[in-house]
Design an enzyme around this catalytic site. Structure first.
Site, PDB file in Angstrom:
ATOM      1  N   GLU A 114      -7.056  -7.696   0.279  1.00 50.69           N
ATOM      2  CA  GLU A 114      -5.554  -7.636   0.668  1.00 50.69           C
ATOM      3  C   GLU A 114      -5.573  -7.400   2.155  1.00 50.69           C
ATOM      4  O   GLU A 114      -5.423  -6.303   2.616  1.00 50.69           O
ATOM      5  CB  GLU A 114      -5.022  -6.754   0.001  1.00 50.69           C
ATOM      6  CG  GLU A 114      -4.989  -6.517  -1.543  1.00 50.69           C
ATOM      7  CD  GLU A 114      -4.573  -4.960  -2.147  1.00 50.69           C
ATOM      8  OE1 GLU A 114      -3.718  -4.568  -1.880  1.00 50.69           O
ATOM      9  OE2 GLU A 114      -5.456  -4.618  -2.736  1.00 50.69           O
TER      10      GLU A 114
ATOM     11  N   ASP B 111     -11.497   1.528  -2.346  1.00 46.76           N
ATOM     12  CA  ASP B 111     -10.068   1.290  -2.340  1.00 46.76           C
ATOM     13  C   ASP B 111      -9.800   1.549  -1.019  1.00 46.76           C
ATOM     14  O   ASP B 111      -9.062   2.619  -1.038  1.00 46.76           O
ATOM     15  CB  ASP B 111      -9.392   1.986  -3.473  1.00 46.76           C
ATOM     16  CG  ASP B 111      -7.911   1.563  -3.683  1.00 46.76           C
ATOM     17  OD1 ASP B 111      -7.244   0.642  -2.893  1.00 46.76           O
ATOM     18  OD2 ASP B 111      -7.205   2.462  -4.451  1.00 46.76           O
TER      19      ASP B 111
ATOM     20  N   HIS C 135      -2.201  -9.840  -3.492  1.00 52.10           N
ATOM     21  CA  HIS C 135      -2.797  -8.805  -4.285  1.00 52.10           C
ATOM     22  C   HIS C 135      -3.477  -9.588  -5.550  1.00 52.10           C
ATOM     23  O   HIS C 135      -3.888  -8.918  -6.430  1.00 52.10           O
ATOM     24  CB  HIS C 135      -1.805  -7.712  -5.130  1.00 52.10           C
ATOM     25  CG  HIS C 135      -2.340  -6.637  -5.245  1.00 52.10           C
ATOM     26  ND1 HIS C 135      -3.573  -6.201  -6.056  1.00 52.10           N
ATOM     27  CD2 HIS C 135      -1.996  -5.335  -4.694  1.00 52.10           C
ATOM     28  CE1 HIS C 135      -3.802  -5.260  -6.154  1.00 52.10           C
ATOM     29  NE2 HIS C 135      -3.240  -4.281  -5.020  1.00 52.10           N
ATOM     30  N   THR C 136      -4.277 -10.645  -5.193  1.00 47.97           N
ATOM     31  CA  THR C 136      -4.983 -11.316  -6.114  1.00 47.97           C
ATOM     32  C   THR C 136      -6.336 -10.511  -6.630  1.00 47.97           C
ATOM     33  O   THR C 136      -6.872 -10.099  -5.580  1.00 47.97           O
ATOM     34  CB  THR C 136      -5.283 -12.665  -5.526  1.00 47.97           C
ATOM     35  OG1 THR C 136      -4.024 -13.656  -5.914  1.00 47.97           O
ATOM     36  CG2 THR C 136      -6.481 -13.397  -6.624  1.00 47.97           C
ATOM     37  N   TYR C 137      -6.757 -10.542  -7.583  1.00 43.91           N
ATOM     38  CA  TYR C 137      -8.186 -10.057  -8.015  1.00 43.91           C
ATOM     39  C   TYR C 137      -8.916 -11.193  -8.385  1.00 43.91           C
ATOM     40  O   TYR C 137      -8.704 -12.114  -9.098  1.00 43.91           O
ATOM     41  CB  TYR C 137      -7.969  -9.422  -9.616  1.00 43.91           C
ATOM     42  CG  TYR C 137      -7.330  -7.923  -9.415  1.00 43.91           C
ATOM     43  CD1 TYR C 137      -7.851  -6.741  -9.500  1.00 43.91           C
ATOM     44  CD2 TYR C 137      -5.888  -8.135  -9.177  1.00 43.91           C
ATOM     45  CE1 TYR C 137      -7.501  -5.806  -9.667  1.00 43.91           C
ATOM     46  CE2 TYR C 137      -5.209  -6.509  -9.146  1.00 43.91           C
ATOM     47  CZ  TYR C 137      -5.841  -5.584  -9.479  1.00 43.91           C
ATOM     48  OH  TYR C 137      -5.254  -4.625  -9.536  1.00 43.91           O
TER      49      TYR C 137
ATOM     50  N   HIS D  20       3.404   0.199  -2.626  1.00 42.72           N
ATOM     51  CA  HIS D  20       3.428  -1.378  -2.837  1.00 42.72           C
ATOM     52  C   HIS D  20       5.293  -1.657  -3.052  1.00 42.72           C
ATOM     53  O   HIS D  20       5.618  -2.647  -3.877  1.00 42.72           O
ATOM     54  CB  HIS D  20       2.745  -2.068  -4.132  1.00 42.72           C
ATOM     55  CG  HIS D  20       1.452  -2.146  -3.752  1.00 42.72           C
ATOM     56  ND1 HIS D  20       0.749  -2.333  -2.579  1.00 42.72           N
ATOM     57  CD2 HIS D  20       0.443  -2.029  -4.808  1.00 42.72           C
ATOM     58  CE1 HIS D  20      -0.630  -2.343  -2.783  1.00 42.72           C
ATOM     59  NE2 HIS D  20      -0.958  -2.427  -4.122  1.00 42.72           N
TER      60      HIS D  20
ATOM     61  N   GLN E   9      -7.395  -4.391   2.746  1.00 43.92           N
ATOM     62  CA  GLN E   9      -7.598  -3.556   1.555  1.00 43.92           C
ATOM     63  C   GLN E   9      -8.671  -4.035   0.857  1.00 43.92           C
ATOM     64  O   GLN E   9      -8.629  -5.095   0.273  1.00 43.92           O
ATOM     65  CB  GLN E   9      -6.604  -3.123   0.697  1.00 43.92           C
ATOM     66  CG  GLN E   9      -6.644  -1.743  -0.145  1.00 43.92           C
ATOM     67  CD  GLN E   9      -6.700  -0.523   0.600  1.00 43.92           C
ATOM     68  OE1 GLN E   9      -6.200  -0.458   1.651  1.00 43.92           O
ATOM     69  NE2 GLN E   9      -6.724   0.518  -0.236  1.00 43.92           N
TER      70      GLN E   9
ATOM     71  N   ASN F  11       0.797  -1.313   0.052  1.00 46.54           N
ATOM     72  CA  ASN F  11      -0.033  -0.060  -0.035  1.00 46.54           C
ATOM     73  C   ASN F  11       0.758   1.390  -0.008  1.00 46.54           C
ATOM     74  O   ASN F  11       2.034   1.378  -0.186  1.00 46.54           O
ATOM     75  CB  ASN F  11      -0.897   0.146   1.097  1.00 46.54           C
ATOM     76  CG  ASN F  11      -2.494   0.503   0.728  1.00 46.54           C
ATOM     77  OD1 ASN F  11      -2.389   1.833   0.451  1.00 46.54           O
ATOM     78  ND2 ASN F  11      -3.480  -0.253   0.872  1.00 46.54           N
ATOM     79  N   ARG F  12       0.295   2.492   0.496  1.00 46.18           N
ATOM     80  CA  ARG F  12       1.014   3.821   0.220  1.00 46.18           C
ATOM     81  C   ARG F  12       1.732   4.059   1.505  1.00 46.18           C
ATOM     82  O   ARG F  12       1.383   4.055   2.786  1.00 46.18           O
ATOM     83  CB  ARG F  12      -0.217   4.677  -0.252  1.00 46.18           C
ATOM     84  CG  ARG F  12      -0.700   4.560  -1.580  1.00 46.18           C
ATOM     85  CD  ARG F  12      -2.071   5.244  -1.894  1.00 46.18           C
ATOM     86  NE  ARG F  12      -2.443   4.996  -3.161  1.00 46.18           N
ATOM     87  CZ  ARG F  12      -3.114   3.821  -3.503  1.00 46.18           C
ATOM     88  NH1 ARG F  12      -3.365   2.840  -2.639  1.00 46.18           N
ATOM     89  NH2 ARG F  12      -3.568   3.813  -4.904  1.00 46.18           N
TER      90      ARG F  12
END
Length: 342
Positions: free
Chosen positions: A308, A241, A175-177, A99, A281, A73-74
């Site tokens: 996530e 998000d 980070h799987t979608y 990331h 997330q 993340n940020r």
């Protein structure tokens, strides 16, 4: 069991227990496909991704399926201080660092330290050594990720990291979608979701938490009871998000707390996710735009949903957030249990 390999070639490995069939690359410890059965026993691939490693290596994946780090993340403005030293990170998502920087763990080739392809409890162990100063982070760290098919339709991921010589922030995320109707089925707005998180960390215009922790009750962020992902998504800008503060409930499995239940009506597939991380997330693929994936499927906005589990974003700069600093010689441990059912 395959020998330990220090292979510098990106490739794809398989885990198959007869019910679940998973493909995972040593490039970014990335899940590239995951087949699970629906209510009629028909298997479908429920993760976004590519057929070969090439598009991942070429940077065409918006973090599809990978493990991100050293810090997920940020981090605000790519800056933090630790033990009296100021550190500056690459600003790869202006004005922030995202990331792990320009070449985070998702863009590294991990060593395969063990692999059992099929039979009872297939697994693969990946190891990566992160050097002192890599992407601006302090100290070297030994990182390990183990994927195991623990039962017919359950996959476990154990992520560990040990800083070798300096304290350092570490927060890894998978980070799987996900699209439980099948990766090529369209968007996930009709999926139903329940999140065991009654608070979120609201964000500024650059998606960095403000430091507040706010209740979701009465807001479009309230998924404490199951509802359609798309129900109120129009009220939150581009889509979700956001980091959810996971509740400590008495629902436990293997010492992990229940984070989320995701359900697709058509196939009746359900994913229950359990974790020991403090946050998650919830990301609805808002920036996915015409990515050509497996079997030439075109992934558009909201084609998948990311769940996530993580340390809170920008926690290194927010003293009221759970710390993501791991002391030299101590061990970071982050476990996720993905339990599929119908």
């Amino acid at each position: 069991m395959a020998d330990q390999s220090k292979n510098n070639t990106p490739e794809i490995f398989e885990l198959n227990n007869g019910s679940m069939h998973v493909k995972i690359s040593n490039y970014g410890a990335t899940i590239t496909s995951l087949f699970v059965p629906d209510k009629n026993g028909k298997s479908a691939d429920v993760v976004l991704g590519f057929d070969s490693v090439d598009p991942y290596v070429k940077g065409l994946a918006p973090y599809f399926g990978c493990i991100v780090g050293r810090v997920a993340n940020r981090i605000k403005e790519g800056k933090f201080s630790l033990n009296g030293v100021d550190y500056t990170l690459p600003i790869n998502k202006p004005p922030n660092s995202l990331h792990g920087g320009n070449k985070g763990f998702d863009k590294k080739i991990w060593d395969v330290a063990g692999h059992k392809k099929d039979g009872d409890k297939p697994f693969i162990i990946f190891k990566y050594h992160s050097a002192d100063g890599e992407e601006g982070y302090p100290g070297a760290a030994a990182v390990m990720a183990t994927y195991t098919l623990t039962s017919a339709t359950t996959m476990r991921l154990d992520m560990e990291a040990v800083p070798e010589n300096k304290d350092t922030p570490i927060s890894l995320a998978q980070h799987t979608y996900w699209n439980l109707a099948g990766h090529d089925s369209g968007n996930i707005l009709d999926h139903r979701i329940q999140i065991w998180g009654s608070h979120v960390t609201p964000v500024d215009q650059f998606t960095v938490p403000t430091g507040e922790i706010l209740p979701v009750k009465g807001t479009p962020f309230d998924f404490t009871e199951e509802k359609r992902i798309g129900e109120s998504i129009g009220e939150v800008g581009l889509g979700y998000d956001h980091n959810y503060v996971l509740d400590c409930t008495d629902q436990e499995k293997d010492g992990l707390k229940h984070a989320v239940k995701l359900r697709d009506g058509a196939s009746s597939r359900i994913l229950d996710l359990w974790t020991n991380a403090p946050g998650m997330q919830f990301y609805t693929g808002n920036y996915v735009n015409g990515v050509v994936g497996k079997g030439n499927a075109v992934y558009g906005k909201h084609a998948g949903v990311c769940l996530e589990t993580q340390g809170f974003p920008n926690a290194i700069n927010q003293l009221n957030f759970p710390s993501v600093v791991v002391k030299a010689g101590e061990k970071y441990k982050h476990t996720m249990l993905f339990e599929f059912s119908v």
